[in-house]
Design an enzyme around this catalytic site. Structure first.
Site, short mmCIF file in Angstrom:
data_model
loop_
_atom_site.label_atom_id
_atom_site.label_comp_id
_atom_site.label_asym_id
_atom_site.label_seq_id
_atom_site.Cartn_x
_atom_site.Cartn_y
_atom_site.Cartn_z
NE ARG A 134 -3.52 -2.36 2.70
CZ ARG A 134 -3.18 -3.57 3.14
NH1 ARG A 134 -1.95 -3.80 3.58
NH2 ARG A 134 -4.08 -4.54 3.15
CE LYS A 143 -7.78 -2.04 5.39
NZ LYS A 143 -8.54 -2.36 4.16
NE ARG A 153 -3.07 -3.57 -1.37
CZ ARG A 153 -2.59 -4.50 -0.55
NH1 ARG A 153 -1.30 -4.74 -0.49
NH2 ARG A 153 -3.41 -5.18 0.23
CE1 TYR A 192 -5.65 -6.71 -6.42
CE2 TYR A 192 -6.89 -7.77 -4.67
CZ TYR A 192 -6.12 -6.72 -5.12
OH TYR A 192 -5.82 -5.68 -4.28
#
Length: 202
Positions: A72, A97, A155, A187
């Site tokens: 990130r 995160k 990302r 994804y």
């Protein structure tokens, strides 16, 4: 999101005995029509190549931390040299995160870009503020004629490329630091190259 906020506001007002009204109690939220994967369009291989070709060494390192390392932008900007092992081709995300840590392996391209960064290898690898990084990417996109999609699309590029090259959902989730496989499944929508190869001869 807005409906939930308004309901919360009126709940607080009723608790404070400021009103007895509940005007949104029977209102249903509008169903989101945009599929999750359509909000996460990654940069294409050609776009990433163009961005890297037009970037200076510092920006190239930042781009590759996101596009190859899957970091990130907040993780890339706060990465310290003490958490990078160039010889072992791995780095450690200390403040991911949710405050989670993870180990990230990387390839020769990112390793070479990090090794070519000027200055002493101490403190932040790239550093800088988020607004400055955004402005630099916007300017780079303008110069290279690549549509600006922000750092998170880099990302997404990492995730979709891994899946297209045959990585498992578990591998991709581990590389990107996803808490659940369900996040990683999104994804798969963008990595249909393998599926195309499999059905092309049918």
């Amino acid at each position: 999101m807005q409906l939930a906020g308004v309901r919360l506001l009126y709940r607080a007002l009723r608790w404070a005995v400021a009103t007895a009204a509940s005007p949104f109690g029977d209102v249903r939220a509008v169903r989101e029509k945009t599929a999750p994967w359509d909000k996460r369009t990654p940069y294409s291989e050609a776009e990433v190549t163009a961005l890297l070709a037009g970037a200076d060494s510092r920006m190239r390192g930042l781009l590759l931390l996101c596009a190859h390392g899957g970091l990130r932008i907040s993780e890339a900007l706060t990465l310290q040299w003490t958490d990078v092992q160039l010889a072992g081709q791995e780095l450690r995300v200390v403040q991911g995160k949710g405050g989670k840590q993870r180990r990230v392996v990387f390839g020769q391209t990112l390793g070479r870009a990090l090794g070519e960064l000027p200055g002493e290898r101490r403190g932040h690898v790239v550093g800088g503020s988020y607004p400055a990084a955004v402005e630099r990417l916007r300017r780079l996109c303008g110069r290279t004629e690549v549509p600006y999609r922000g750092y998170h699309a880099l990302r997404h590029y990492a995730g979709t490329r891994l899946l297209a090259e045959g990585a498992t959902l578990d591998d991709v989730a581990r590389h990107l630091g996803h808490a659940t496989i369900e996040t990683t499944r999104i994804y798969a929508k963008w990595s249909d190259a393998g599926l195309r190869r499999r059905v092309s001869g049918w």
